[in-house]
Scaffold this active site. Structure first.
Site, mmCIF file in Angstrom:
data_model
loop_
_atom_site.group_PDB
_atom_site.id
_atom_site.type_symbol
_atom_site.label_atom_id
_atom_site.label_comp_id
_atom_site.label_asym_id
_atom_site.label_seq_id
_atom_site.Cartn_x
_atom_site.Cartn_y
_atom_site.Cartn_z
ATOM 1 N N HIS A 123 0.856 -1.353 -0.468
ATOM 2 C CA HIS A 123 0.225 -0.232 -0.023
ATOM 3 C C HIS A 123 0.671 1.682 -0.121
ATOM 4 O O HIS A 123 1.468 1.592 0.784
ATOM 5 C CB HIS A 123 -0.698 0.064 1.050
ATOM 6 C CG HIS A 123 -1.924 -0.873 1.371
ATOM 7 N ND1 HIS A 123 -2.717 -0.901 0.281
ATOM 8 C CD2 HIS A 123 -1.600 -2.445 1.905
ATOM 9 C CE1 HIS A 123 -3.648 -2.278 0.718
ATOM 10 N NE2 HIS A 123 -3.076 -2.969 1.466
ATOM 11 N N HIS A 133 -0.768 -7.277 -5.311
ATOM 12 C CA HIS A 133 -0.850 -8.207 -4.991
ATOM 13 C C HIS A 133 0.016 -9.384 -5.554
ATOM 14 O O HIS A 133 -0.598 -9.600 -6.502
ATOM 15 C CB HIS A 133 -2.363 -8.203 -4.233
ATOM 16 C CG HIS A 133 -2.486 -9.611 -4.023
ATOM 17 N ND1 HIS A 133 -3.240 -10.952 -5.152
ATOM 18 C CD2 HIS A 133 -2.859 -10.377 -3.426
ATOM 19 C CE1 HIS A 133 -3.669 -11.714 -4.841
ATOM 20 N NE2 HIS A 133 -2.983 -11.601 -3.193
ATOM 21 N N TYR A 136 1.470 -16.541 -4.331
ATOM 22 C CA TYR A 136 2.564 -18.487 -5.117
ATOM 23 C C TYR A 136 1.854 -18.736 -4.541
ATOM 24 O O TYR A 136 2.994 -19.898 -3.256
ATOM 25 C CB TYR A 136 3.194 -18.107 -6.056
ATOM 26 C CG TYR A 136 3.534 -17.402 -7.054
ATOM 27 C CD1 TYR A 136 2.209 -17.507 -9.004
ATOM 28 C CD2 TYR A 136 3.482 -16.112 -7.242
ATOM 29 C CE1 TYR A 136 1.847 -16.708 -9.184
ATOM 30 C CE2 TYR A 136 2.831 -14.628 -8.095
ATOM 31 C CZ TYR A 136 2.516 -15.456 -9.730
ATOM 32 O OH TYR A 136 2.124 -13.893 -10.120
ATOM 33 N N ARG A 137 1.518 -20.299 -4.901
ATOM 34 C CA ARG A 137 1.655 -21.539 -3.828
ATOM 35 C C ARG A 137 1.206 -22.850 -4.451
ATOM 36 O O ARG A 137 1.437 -23.440 -5.685
ATOM 37 C CB ARG A 137 0.285 -21.071 -2.659
ATOM 38 C CG ARG A 137 -0.895 -21.344 -3.379
ATOM 39 C CD ARG A 137 -2.037 -21.002 -3.192
ATOM 40 N NE ARG A 137 -2.964 -20.700 -4.258
ATOM 41 C CZ ARG A 137 -3.878 -19.809 -4.748
ATOM 42 N NH1 ARG A 137 -2.535 -18.529 -4.238
ATOM 43 N NH2 ARG A 137 -3.974 -19.536 -5.640
ATOM 44 N N HIS A 167 -0.168 -6.131 -17.539
ATOM 45 C CA HIS A 167 -0.054 -7.352 -18.253
ATOM 46 C C HIS A 167 0.411 -7.777 -18.883
ATOM 47 O O HIS A 167 0.615 -9.239 -18.796
ATOM 48 C CB HIS A 167 -1.963 -6.535 -18.858
ATOM 49 C CG HIS A 167 -2.973 -6.889 -18.193
ATOM 50 N ND1 HIS A 167 -3.870 -7.632 -17.581
ATOM 51 C CD2 HIS A 167 -3.287 -5.767 -17.636
ATOM 52 C CE1 HIS A 167 -4.777 -7.366 -16.827
ATOM 53 N NE2 HIS A 167 -4.766 -6.379 -16.399
#
EC number: 1.3.3.3
Length: 363
Positions: A123, A133, A136-137, A167
């Site tokens: 922020h 934000h 990754y998991r 993008h």
């Protein structure tokens, strides 16, 4: 030893009376490699952000989860650029899966589970710099495994080139693994980061993917009639192995700084006043609403007795709500709510320039 036995049992062919598994088995060191990857991303991103800020530093707090696992939370407060930012790493495990996971993957029921990941929210002070934000998991439960992740940009004031740069950078990262991934993950991001009660996206999106395994089904979201599902169905199966999906998370994680740092460097010198600050605080309210009402990561963390301070670290330090607020017609604030909180073809729609140009909102 247990994992090796599971691999041998699941690897039996139909000749032995047992159907072959639908999914490719992960490598023996899958958990260690996934852990090292997301920890490495946390280290790289924190170092890059400290350099970008120039004054702020991250303070680390390590924590342990009684049921198994732990993590390290790094927070920067009152830096030169960032009002508050957090970059988390976690590795958690348990015996019983929470409802939020079983609803999506009921075949994982009854298996001990393991999950590791890194997540981040920044922020900034300056309203002209977007909030950003990423997450990754990796997840395993018995024979079930998958990768998930994504990154999205939430501007408070509209700049078309910022959205396009973000993008473009993530599309290139996806394309480095397979050219069809971004076609699904971009609209999936628009779908996921959508505030249903407001009828608007959280920002200009980016990429989002979840439950990615070797089955080849690119879209595994909750809207079978949405654009992402339609593109996925049109493309058909795109089987990717564990190694390719691992590379996808790594490529997009490493794309974060190149996707965001140039935006910060361009917008940080821009002067702003109380009007811009008040609008930023108002729009931060949407961020809070999404994270507390809709975000599956927040829900998963709370359902699995995760560390509350780390889970809610994504929330902004200051925010405001205003009853019945309406942006002044023709203003840049109105352009944000009319154009930049709706799904757009940021890279392919040339008409966006005509809508942004009168407001000085291109570059």
């Amino acid at each position: 030893m247990v994992r090796s036995l599971v691999r041998r049992l699941l690897g039996r062919s139909q000749n032995n009376g047992t159907a072959a598994p639908a999914l490719e088995l992960p490598p023996e060191d899958s958990r260690a490699r996934a852990r090292a990857m997301v920890m490495g991303l946390q280290d790289e991103i924190c170092a890059g952000l400290e350099s970008l800020d120039g004054e702020g530093t991250f303070v680390e707090e390590s924590w342990e989860r009684p049921e198994g696992g732990g993590g390290r939370s790094r927070v920067m407060r009152e830096g030169l650029v960032f009002e508050q930012g957090g970059v988390n790493f976690s590795e958690v495990q348990g015996q019983e899966l929470p409802p939020s996971i079983l609803k999506q993957r009921p075949e994982a029921k009854g298996h001990p589970w393991f999950a590791t990941g890194t997540s981040m929210v920044l922020h900034p002070h300056n309203p002209y710099i977007p909030t950003v934000h990423l997450n990754y998991r990796y997840f395993e439960a018995g024979p079930v495994w998958w990768f998930g992740g994504g990154a999205d940009l939430t501007p408070y004031y509209p700049f078309l080139e910022d959205a396009r740069h973000f993008h473009r950078t993530h599309q290139a990262a996806c394309d480095s693994v397979h050219p069809d991934l971004h076609k699904v993950f971009k609209p999936w991001c628009d779908e996921y980061f959508f505030l249903k009660h407001r009828g608007e996206t959280r920002g200009v999106g980016g990429i989002f993917y979840d439950y990615q395994d070797s089955s080849g089904v690119l879209y595994k979201g909750q809207d079978p009639s949405g654009p992402a599902a339609g593109v996925s169905a049109q493309l058909g199966a795109r089987p990717l192995g564990w190694e390719q999906l691992f590379a996808l998370g790594q490529a997009n994680g490493r794309a974060f700084l190149p996707s965001y740092a140039p935006i910060v460097e361009k917008r940080h010198p821009m002067a702003y006043g109380d009007r811009e600050r008040q609008f930023q605080l108002y729009r931060r309210g949407r961020y809070v609403e999404f994270n507390l009402v809709w975000d599956r990561g927040t829900i998963f963390g709370l359902q699995t007795n995760g560390r509350t301070e780390s889970i809610l670290m994504s929330l902004p330090p200051l925010v405001r709500w205003e009853y019945g607020y309406k942006a002044e017609a023709g203003s840049r604030e109105a352009l944000l709510t009319e154009l930049f909180t709706k799904p757009q073809d940021w890279l392919g729609d040339a008409s966006l320039e005509d809508r942004c140009r009168p407001h000085g909102a291109i570059n």
